[in-house]
Scaffold this active site. Structure first.
Site, PDB file in Angstrom:
ATOM      1  N   HIS A   1      13.883 -21.117   4.541  1.00 55.40           N
ATOM      2  CA  HIS A   1      15.044 -21.128   3.659  1.00 55.40           C
ATOM      3  C   HIS A   1      16.180 -21.847   4.355  1.00 55.40           C
ATOM      4  O   HIS A   1      16.082 -22.237   5.513  1.00 55.40           O
ATOM      5  CB  HIS A   1      15.469 -19.704   3.263  1.00 55.40           C
ATOM      6  CG  HIS A   1      16.143 -18.930   4.340  1.00 55.40           C
ATOM      7  ND1 HIS A   1      17.204 -18.100   4.097  1.00 55.40           N
ATOM      8  CD2 HIS A   1      15.927 -18.856   5.678  1.00 55.40           C
ATOM      9  CE1 HIS A   1      17.599 -17.533   5.228  1.00 55.40           C
ATOM     10  NE2 HIS A   1      16.845 -17.969   6.197  1.00 55.40           N
TER      11      HIS A   1
ATOM     12  N   CYS B   1      22.036 -22.062  10.118  1.00 56.56           N
ATOM     13  CA  CYS B   1      21.250 -21.633   8.949  1.00 56.56           C
ATOM     14  C   CYS B   1      21.390 -22.585   7.766  1.00 56.56           C
ATOM     15  O   CYS B   1      20.667 -22.466   6.789  1.00 56.56           O
ATOM     16  CB  CYS B   1      21.652 -20.218   8.529  1.00 56.56           C
ATOM     17  SG  CYS B   1      21.219 -18.980   9.770  1.00 56.56           S
TER      18      CYS B   1
ATOM     19  N   HIS C   1      14.804 -23.822   7.896  1.00 48.94           N
ATOM     20  CA  HIS C   1      14.345 -23.066   9.057  1.00 48.94           C
ATOM     21  C   HIS C   1      13.562 -21.873   8.525  1.00 48.94           C
ATOM     22  O   HIS C   1      13.629 -21.562   7.338  1.00 48.94           O
ATOM     23  CB  HIS C   1      15.510 -22.622   9.953  1.00 48.94           C
ATOM     24  CG  HIS C   1      16.387 -21.586   9.348  1.00 48.94           C
ATOM     25  ND1 HIS C   1      17.344 -21.867   8.387  1.00 48.94           N
ATOM     26  CD2 HIS C   1      16.455 -20.245   9.550  1.00 48.94           C
ATOM     27  CE1 HIS C   1      17.953 -20.746   8.036  1.00 48.94           C
ATOM     28  NE2 HIS C   1      17.440 -19.740   8.729  1.00 48.94           N
TER      29      HIS C   1
ATOM     30  N   HIS D   1      11.493 -17.808   9.091  1.00 49.12           N
ATOM     31  CA  HIS D   1      11.489 -16.479   9.705  1.00 49.12           C
ATOM     32  C   HIS D   1      10.142 -15.815   9.483  1.00 49.12           C
ATOM     33  O   HIS D   1       9.449 -16.092   8.502  1.00 49.12           O
ATOM     34  CB  HIS D   1      12.567 -15.577   9.084  1.00 49.12           C
ATOM     35  CG  HIS D   1      13.950 -16.066   9.294  1.00 49.12           C
ATOM     36  ND1 HIS D   1      14.609 -15.941  10.495  1.00 49.12           N
ATOM     37  CD2 HIS D   1      14.818 -16.682   8.454  1.00 49.12           C
ATOM     38  CE1 HIS D   1      15.825 -16.456  10.385  1.00 49.12           C
ATOM     39  NE2 HIS D   1      15.974 -16.921   9.155  1.00 49.12           N
TER      40      HIS D   1
ATOM     41  N   ASP E   1       5.300 -15.547   0.565  1.00 46.10           N
ATOM     42  CA  ASP E   1       4.628 -15.841   1.833  1.00 46.10           C
ATOM     43  C   ASP E   1       4.277 -17.323   1.944  1.00 46.10           C
ATOM     44  O   ASP E   1       3.665 -17.903   1.049  1.00 46.10           O
ATOM     45  CB  ASP E   1       3.362 -14.991   1.979  1.00 46.10           C
ATOM     46  CG  ASP E   1       2.785 -15.059   3.378  1.00 46.10           C
ATOM     47  OD1 ASP E   1       3.561 -15.192   4.352  1.00 46.10           O
ATOM     48  OD2 ASP E   1       1.545 -14.974   3.507  1.00 46.10           O
ATOM     49  N   HIS E   2       4.685 -17.912   3.059  1.00 47.24           N
ATOM     50  CA  HIS E   2       4.483 -19.335   3.340  1.00 47.24           C
ATOM     51  C   HIS E   2       5.084 -20.213   2.248  1.00 47.24           C
ATOM     52  O   HIS E   2       4.503 -21.223   1.847  1.00 47.24           O
ATOM     53  CB  HIS E   2       3.001 -19.637   3.580  1.00 47.24           C
ATOM     54  CG  HIS E   2       2.535 -19.128   4.900  1.00 47.24           C
ATOM     55  ND1 HIS E   2       2.159 -17.812   5.096  1.00 47.24           N
ATOM     56  CD2 HIS E   2       2.423 -19.729   6.110  1.00 47.24           C
ATOM     57  CE1 HIS E   2       1.813 -17.643   6.361  1.00 47.24           C
ATOM     58  NE2 HIS E   2       1.965 -18.786   6.995  1.00 47.24           N
TER      59      HIS E   2
ATOM     60  N   GLU F   1      14.865  -9.795   9.123  1.00 49.38           N
ATOM     61  CA  GLU F   1      14.818 -11.255   9.228  1.00 49.38           C
ATOM     62  C   GLU F   1      14.413 -11.666  10.642  1.00 49.38           C
ATOM     63  O   GLU F   1      13.689 -12.625  10.846  1.00 49.38           O
ATOM     64  CB  GLU F   1      16.180 -11.839   8.872  1.00 49.38           C
ATOM     65  CG  GLU F   1      16.228 -13.356   8.912  1.00 49.38           C
ATOM     66  CD  GLU F   1      17.594 -13.879   8.588  1.00 49.38           C
ATOM     67  OE1 GLU F   1      17.735 -14.484   7.516  1.00 49.38           O
ATOM     68  OE2 GLU F   1      18.533 -13.675   9.402  1.00 49.38           O
TER      69      GLU F   1
END
Length: 137
Positions: A14, A33, A39, A41, A79-80, A126
């Site tokens: 995100h 960010c 980037h 997490h 996810d991913h 996070e």
């Protein structure tokens, strides 16, 4: 009243930014960010429900069903993925951990509460040092 928590994990990218702001304004508020190239997490999601123990089953909720709900309405969607671009329930929203936790809560609530239990909270880590917890309004 009994509380039970299920943990799931997901990886997602995100960035924090506002389209109407300049790159400099975004960097001033969101720092790294707001990286234009995103980037990511490794998130940990904790979903806590509360209710009374069913004397027939000994469960508050069948954990297989809780897992299925979390996977179907959240994990399979995030996810991913790129939270800003790919996640339907995050469209048009700032992809902060705070907003993501609220929207995850909103996604899960009707499906969990169909089982006659209450969604107590969504806790979203996070990083190992930063997490938010949302209890609804």
């Amino acid at each position: 009243m009994m509380y039970i928590t299920r943990r799931e994990r997901f990886n997602a990218a995100h960035k924090l930014y506002r389209e109407e702001w300049t790159l400099e304004q975004n960097e001033a508020i969101f720092g790294k960010c707001s990286n234009p190239n995103w980037h990511g997490h490794n998130y940990e999601l904790f979903v806590t429900v509360k209710g009374h123990v069913d004397p027939k089953t000994g469960f508050v909720i069948d954990l297989k069903e809780l897992k299925r709900i979390i996977m179907t309405y959240v994990i399979d969607k995030v996810d991913h993925r790129n939270i800003n671009l790919d996640v339907d329930f995050m469209q048009g929203k700032i992809a902060s951990t705070e907003v993501l936790a609220v929207e995850i809560f909103n996604q899960l609530r009707p499906h969990i509460e169909a089982y006659q239990v209450k969604l107590h909270s969504v806790r979203l880590h996070e990083t190992e040092n930063n997490y938010v917890e949302y209890f609804g309004e």
